[in-house]
Design a protein around this motif. Structure first.
Motif, PDB file in Angstrom:
ATOM      1  N   ARG A 183      35.791  35.736  43.743  1.00 52.96           N
ATOM      2  CA  ARG A 183      35.589  35.267  42.538  1.00 52.96           C
ATOM      3  C   ARG A 183      36.622  35.514  41.587  1.00 52.96           C
ATOM      4  O   ARG A 183      36.675  34.656  40.827  1.00 52.96           O
ATOM      5  CB  ARG A 183      34.187  36.097  42.069  1.00 52.96           C
ATOM      6  CG  ARG A 183      33.699  35.323  40.732  1.00 52.96           C
ATOM      7  CD  ARG A 183      32.318  35.830  40.152  1.00 52.96           C
ATOM      8  NE  ARG A 183      32.594  37.174  39.606  1.00 52.96           N
ATOM      9  CZ  ARG A 183      32.728  37.510  38.251  1.00 52.96           C
ATOM     10  NH1 ARG A 183      33.291  36.350  37.617  1.00 52.96           N
ATOM     11  NH2 ARG A 183      33.183  38.829  37.815  1.00 52.96           N
ATOM     12  N   ASN A 184      37.383  36.719  41.609  1.00 57.72           N
ATOM     13  CA  ASN A 184      38.625  36.790  40.739  1.00 57.72           C
ATOM     14  C   ASN A 184      39.545  37.791  41.214  1.00 57.72           C
ATOM     15  O   ASN A 184      39.381  38.379  42.401  1.00 57.72           O
ATOM     16  CB  ASN A 184      38.123  37.260  39.451  1.00 57.72           C
ATOM     17  CG  ASN A 184      37.214  38.797  39.332  1.00 57.72           C
ATOM     18  OD1 ASN A 184      37.559  39.527  40.153  1.00 57.72           O
ATOM     19  ND2 ASN A 184      36.623  38.760  38.364  1.00 57.72           N
ATOM     20  N   LYS A 186      40.579  40.649  40.433  1.00 59.72           N
ATOM     21  CA  LYS A 186      40.446  42.004  40.364  1.00 59.72           C
ATOM     22  C   LYS A 186      39.645  42.543  41.628  1.00 59.72           C
ATOM     23  O   LYS A 186      39.946  43.422  41.991  1.00 59.72           O
ATOM     24  CB  LYS A 186      39.713  42.276  39.146  1.00 59.72           C
ATOM     25  CG  LYS A 186      40.536  42.488  37.701  1.00 59.72           C
ATOM     26  CD  LYS A 186      39.767  42.921  36.556  1.00 59.72           C
ATOM     27  CE  LYS A 186      40.529  42.769  35.383  1.00 59.72           C
ATOM     28  NZ  LYS A 186      39.740  43.045  34.082  1.00 59.72           N
ATOM     29  N   ASN A 187      38.757  41.832  41.794  1.00 58.99           N
ATOM     30  CA  ASN A 187      37.786  41.937  43.073  1.00 58.99           C
ATOM     31  C   ASN A 187      38.400  41.909  44.264  1.00 58.99           C
ATOM     32  O   ASN A 187      38.472  42.536  45.108  1.00 58.99           O
ATOM     33  CB  ASN A 187      36.626  41.138  43.431  1.00 58.99           C
ATOM     34  CG  ASN A 187      35.358  41.466  42.117  1.00 58.99           C
ATOM     35  OD1 ASN A 187      35.409  42.574  41.748  1.00 58.99           O
ATOM     36  ND2 ASN A 187      34.610  40.388  41.754  1.00 58.99           N
ATOM     37  N   LEU A 190      40.524  45.046  44.677  1.00 60.38           N
ATOM     38  CA  LEU A 190      39.796  46.063  44.773  1.00 60.38           C
ATOM     39  C   LEU A 190      39.087  46.090  46.506  1.00 60.38           C
ATOM     40  O   LEU A 190      39.108  47.007  47.073  1.00 60.38           O
ATOM     41  CB  LEU A 190      38.517  46.320  43.755  1.00 60.38           C
ATOM     42  CG  LEU A 190      39.223  46.877  42.575  1.00 60.38           C
ATOM     43  CD1 LEU A 190      38.118  46.682  41.467  1.00 60.38           C
ATOM     44  CD2 LEU A 190      39.543  48.330  42.616  1.00 60.38           C
ATOM     45  N   TRP A 191      38.687  44.933  46.809  1.00 66.81           N
ATOM     46  CA  TRP A 191      38.142  44.755  47.988  1.00 66.81           C
ATOM     47  C   TRP A 191      39.001  45.310  49.087  1.00 66.81           C
ATOM     48  O   TRP A 191      38.642  45.925  49.961  1.00 66.81           O
ATOM     49  CB  TRP A 191      37.636  43.291  48.294  1.00 66.81           C
ATOM     50  CG  TRP A 191      36.399  42.766  47.535  1.00 66.81           C
ATOM     51  CD1 TRP A 191      35.590  43.806  46.557  1.00 66.81           C
ATOM     52  CD2 TRP A 191      35.641  41.716  47.635  1.00 66.81           C
ATOM     53  NE1 TRP A 191      34.602  43.134  46.083  1.00 66.81           N
ATOM     54  CE2 TRP A 191      34.546  41.664  46.831  1.00 66.81           C
ATOM     55  CE3 TRP A 191      35.739  40.445  48.411  1.00 66.81           C
ATOM     56  CZ2 TRP A 191      33.688  40.808  46.527  1.00 66.81           C
ATOM     57  CZ3 TRP A 191      35.198  39.458  48.173  1.00 66.81           C
ATOM     58  CH2 TRP A 191      33.988  39.433  47.233  1.00 66.81           C
TER      59      TRP A 191
END
Lengths: 297, 715
Positions: A183-184, A186-187, A190-191
């Protein structure tokens, strides 16, 4: 996708019908899921250009936003839209399906071009794209050029096919790269960092943006692949636009510099300036289009 | 009236009002303070409880809302979406932590960008006592509310939201609110205090005014009475104190009225006493002085004359001596009455142009004085003086006995003889003396040449008084010798006066004068006292049988107090028997033989001998010699002086014979020649004294003679 075509088609008919009345209106268009913001960004440029091309009979400039690519393609094809500013992937569709003609390259956010980066956790054993077979990679979303089309195109060029999985724990294909949308950015980051996926894809602009990729996290990640540079965006015109007008538009755009039109350019999607097309661009558009046609979804 | 009752009452009641007001204020403030504190405490408690409950509700609501919004994001591991949600919480300082953890209790998100705690057990980050369970939970630990809220999909819980909210902000809000409450309470108390003080001040002013006015009104009768008292004290004797009221002030007024009457009455009595002679009710000396002074003043202004008639009763002293003072007083009353009647008839007869008219007053003793203003001529005065003498010449009958006195009148005139009260009175007195000396029942006008003679007599009398007081008197001792052996056996104590300015006054020039006055009595006592002292201290030590003669005035026999005093003096010295000779004249003993005998026996009881002085000069019967306890006769010097030849004097010879026959002794006084001595010696006279042997001499000379004689005396 068929259900999406029906009602916009009707609207398209209506627009065609009324086109002679607006024959001297220059229409600038774009795909948008944020119409309000985009309208604000495009409108000053449309008005300015229209005012500059009055000598060519253009009386006014107008902005039209489309939620679906098919509709935009159709509008470009039949001349309802004269001018489009878009990413390379959309541009490739418009060229091939809507007869659009690339005009100039656009610098955006100080990037004339950008690269796609494929990265993993620093502790990961993966070192090349080939190592990603049977693994999971996070792309941002299906409209992202740098974090979907381009990496997937690159994989495709290396003979690696990709398949979308629904969730981290969904069954994976061992002979393909399994991808999810984060989705973006940032994710995405982090993922990868938290080990939910084995790899992620970001453009170098985001990677270098400390607000999006904190230095601390970045130091624990490792880039395993860096793509060729690609244009950030393209300005295209409809084949229905007269050559005279297209040439005048091209000339006008190329004449705009930070010094002469800084404020206008800045409002125009933070554009830094325009540049003549390099010879690789048509091939690139060809590749993108060709490859994307082979993807099942 | 700086401290009038009204003021004091006012101040007192005002103080009481202020005190009561302050007490009420203090009590009110105390309860108000108490109530305010209780209210604030209770308010704080309720507030705390309410805020806590609200906080818990809010926290649960927040937790529920966030949890509901997070389900898709958590399900999709959409960390950025989760962070956007959690940021709203973590940015709040009141939220110390927020965690999302999975069914294994592992952290999915902690609200941070970097998500450092991802995958770690949430239990490591939770305060003790909190679990990583998958159930909804709300706990209050310390100053935090810890909430666990499931994140669900349908009925399935697939993650938990845990967060804490601190009370800190709420507590500080409560504290601020409480402070506000307290401040408001304090403000309220201050307002009440100020308002109360103002009310008390107003009440005080009103109460003070009312009390002051009321006191003024209530006490106005007292003021009125005080003013009247002051007026009365200022001399308004006719003022009335009645207030015509039924209350206590009315009673006070009546009491003051009674007091006024009583004072007026007393004043009249005092005036009566002060200006009148209590015995005769005639005006006294004080009134006489004042009236004469007024009269002089009046006469000076009108060019008039005043005559002062000084009236002295002749022989009154004898009446007093013989019949006693009671009779004397009655005689004086009668005399005053006669004089008053005479004055009354004179007042009718004469027409005096002054309102005071004639004034008869008693100066004291037997002295009266009549003021005669604006007399016509000297003959008129002469006539009046004669009338006075006539009136008093008639005998007085008192207790069935007749007494004869007469009056001598001295007259002085203003302005001819003197211009002051003192002067006039003194001159009238002198004129009276002159009249008296010219024979009784006479009157004399004052003449300037009277002054010298009479005054010298009067001066002598006064002089003796002063001499006694100043100790100018002393005793001289004339030795008495045994006519047979020539040896000094005793002496006679004789009074001598050494005047500090005039030198020695001859005894003859003052003793006869003194004997006619009351002065003789203290003089007698003084002589006796001094003689006994010298006898004891100086003479008896030298001659244990020394006989000392002391003259006792006949007047002493008539005065009980003097008699007793004589007895007391002799007894106090406890003299040996027969050493003290008391000499009394023949005539003094004759007046009442029986009482005289009693007195003499009484004196003899002390060991003293009784001798008759000047024997032979009296004209009485000799029979009394048997009745009286006589120890010896002193033959008068007039008989001794007559002895010029050896044949002597028949009377002296008879007296000596009489004494021998009675078994008593004789002393012959005034022996100046050897013929007299030889005659007396030859006739058997016992003792003698006179210039032939020795003159009276001071004690020192006598003791010197005695000492010398002792040396030559053969043992």
């Amino acid at each position: 996708m068929l259900h999406r075509l029906l009602s916009p088609a009707l609207i398209g008919l209506a627009l065609i019908y009324t086109s002679p009345a607006i024959a001297d209106t220059l229409v600038l268009a774009q795909l948008s899921d944020r119409p309000k913001k985009d309208f604000k960004q495009l409108r000053p440029m449309a008005k300015y250009v229209a005012s500059q091309l009055q000598s060519l009979g253009i009386t006014r400039g107008e902005v039209r936003l489309f939620s679906e690519l098919d509709e935009l393609t159709e509008a470009v094809k039949n001349g309802e839209v004269h001018w489009v500013t878009e990413t390379p992937y959309t541009a490739s569709v418009l060229v091939h399906e809507g007869d659009a003609i690339p005009l100039v390259m656009k610098w955006k956010s100080r990037q004339k071009r950008y690269q796609t980066l494929i990265y993993t956790h620093k502790d990961s054993q993966l070192t090349s794209l080939g190592d990603l077979l049977g693994k999971r990679i996070a792309f941002e979303h299906n409209n992202s050029f740098s974090s979907y089309y381009l990496p997937r195109l690159l994989l495709h060029k290396q003979g690696i096919s990709a398949t979308k999985i629904e969730g981290f724990n969904a069954p994976r294909a061992s002979d393909k790269i399994n991808y999810l949308f984060s989705r973006n950015e940032k994710n995405n980051l982090l993922w990868v960092h938290k080990g939910l996926v084995e790899a992620g894809a970001l453009n170098d602009g985001d990677w270098e943006n400390k607000g999006r990729v904190p230095e601390e996290l970045k130091s624990e990640l490792r880039i395993i692949y860096r793509s060729e540079p690609y244009p950030r965006a393209l300005e295209l015109v409809s084949s229905k636009l007269s050559e005279e007008r297209a040439t005048a538009l091209k000339k006008l755009l190329l004449s705009m510099t930070q010094e002469s039109h800084g404020k206008l350019l800045s409002r125009y999607e933070k554009t830094d300036g325009f540049e003549v097309l390099t010879p690789e661009v048509p091939q690139l558009l060809e590749d993108i289009y060709a490859t994307s046609r082979t993807w099942p979804e | 009236m700086k401290h009038s009752l009204a003021t004091r009452y006012g101040v007192l009641l005002a103080a009481m009002t202020a005190f009561v007001g302050c007490c009420v204020l203090v009590v009110n403030l105390y309860y108000l303070e108490h109530y305010a504190r209780a209210s604030i405490a209770s308010g704080q408690q309720h507030l705390s409880t309410a805020v806590e409950q609200q906080l818990i509700r809010d926290a649960e609501l927040v937790a529920t809302t966030v949890a509901n919004n997070l389900d898709a994001a958590v399900y999709n591991s959409d960390f950025s979406a989760i962070q956007e949600q959690l940021e709203a919480l973590t940015q709040q300082s009141s939220v110390p932590y927020v965690y999302i953890y999975d069914q294994q209790g592992l952290i999915i998100h902690d609200g941070s960008t970097e998500l450092r705690t991802y995958g770690l057990p949430v239990s490591e980050f939770l305060p003790p006592g909190l679990s990583a369970d998958q159930t909804k939970d709300t706990q209050k630990i310390g100053r935090y509310i810890h909430i666990a809220q499931p994140i669900t999909s349908g009925d399935t819980t697939f993650a938990m939201l845990r967060l804490a909210i601190t009370y800190k902000d709420a507590e500080s809000d409560i504290q601020n609110l409480s402070t506000d409450l307290e401040n408001q309470g304090q403000q309220l108390r201050n307002n009440i205090l100020v308002t109360s003080l103002m009310i008390i001040a107003v009440l005080l002013a009103v109460a003070t005014s009312i009390i002051f006015l009321l006191s003024q009104h209530l006490l106005s009768p007292v003021k009125r009475l005080a003013e009247r008292c002051r007026a009365y004290a200022g001399g308004e004797t006719q003022i009335h104190f009645q207030l015509e009221r039924d209350d206590e002030f009315g009673l006070l007024g009546e009491a003051l009225e009674e007091m006024k009457d009583s004072i007026n009455h007393s004043q009249r009595q005092v005036e009566q006493l002060a200006y009148h002679d209590p015995l005769t009710q005639l005006p006294n000396r004080r009134m006489f002085n004042e009236e004469l002074s007024k009269l002089i003043h009046w006469a000076e202004r009108h060019g008039s004359h005043v005559a002062v008639l000084f009236i002295d009763l002749d022989h009154f002293k004898q009446v007093n001596d013989v019949a006693g003072h009671e009779v004397g007083d009655k005689l004086l009353i009668q005399a005053a009455h006669r004089l008053s009647n005479l004055v009354a008839s004179l007042a009718d007869e004469l027409d005096f142009p002054v309102p005071e008219s004639l004034l008869l007053s008693r100066l004291g003793g037997d002295e009266f004085v009549l003021l005669l203003p604006a007399y016509a001529d000297l003959q008129q005065i002469d006539r009046i003086a004669t009338q006075i003498a006539d009136r008093l010449d008639n005998s007085f009958t008192i207790e069935d006995r007749r007494y004869n006195v007469s009056a001598s009148v001295g007259i002085t005139l203003f302005p001819e003889h003197g211009s002051t009260v003192t002067e006039l009175l003194k001159q009238a007195d002198i004129a009276m003396y002159a009249a008296k000396h010219s024979g009784r029942k006479r009157h004399r006008f004052f003449k300037p040449d009277m002054n010298t003679a009479v005054i010298s007599k009067m001066l002598i009398q006064q002089g003796v008084r002063d001499a006694m007081a100043r100790n100018d008197l002393h005793l001289a001792y004339q030795p008495i010798v045994d006519l047979q052996s020539g040896e000094i056996l005793g002496a006679e104590a004789l009074i001598r006066w050494h005047h500090p300015e005039k030198g020695n006054i001859p005894p003859d020039s003052f003793i006869p004068l003194i004997e006619k006055t009351d002065l003789i009595l203290p003089l007698t006592l003084w002589t006796l006292e001094r003689a006994c002292k010298d006898l004891t201290n100086h003479l008896l030590p030298r001659r244990p049988c020394f006989k000392l003669s002391v003259n006792i005035s006949g007047a002493a026999l008539k005065e009980q107090s003097i008699r007793d005093k004589i007895h007391q003096i002799i007894s106090s010295y406890a003299l040996p028997a027969h050493t003290l000779h008391l000499e009394l004249t023949e005539t003094s003993m004759m007046e009442n033989i029986q009482s005289c005998a009693d007195i003499l026996y009484n004196w003899k009881g002390t060991g003293a001998d009784i001798w008759i002085d000047d024997f032979g000069t009296g004209y009485s019967s000799l029979s009394y010699l048997h009745s009286l306890p006589i120890d010896g006769l002193k033959i008068d010097r007039s008989f001794i002086t007559d002895i010029t030849q050896i044949e002597g004097n028949q009377v002296v010879e008879t007296i000596i014979t009489l004494a021998h026959s009675l078994g008593i002794e004789t002393i012959s006084e005034g022996i100046e020649t050897t013929i007299q001595q030889q005659f007396l010696q030859s006739r058997g006279g016992h003792y003698g004294q006179g210039y032939l042997f020795a003159k009276p001499a001071p004690l020192e000379q006598l003791t010197h003679i005695l000492d010398k004689e002792s040396v030559h005396e053969p043992l």
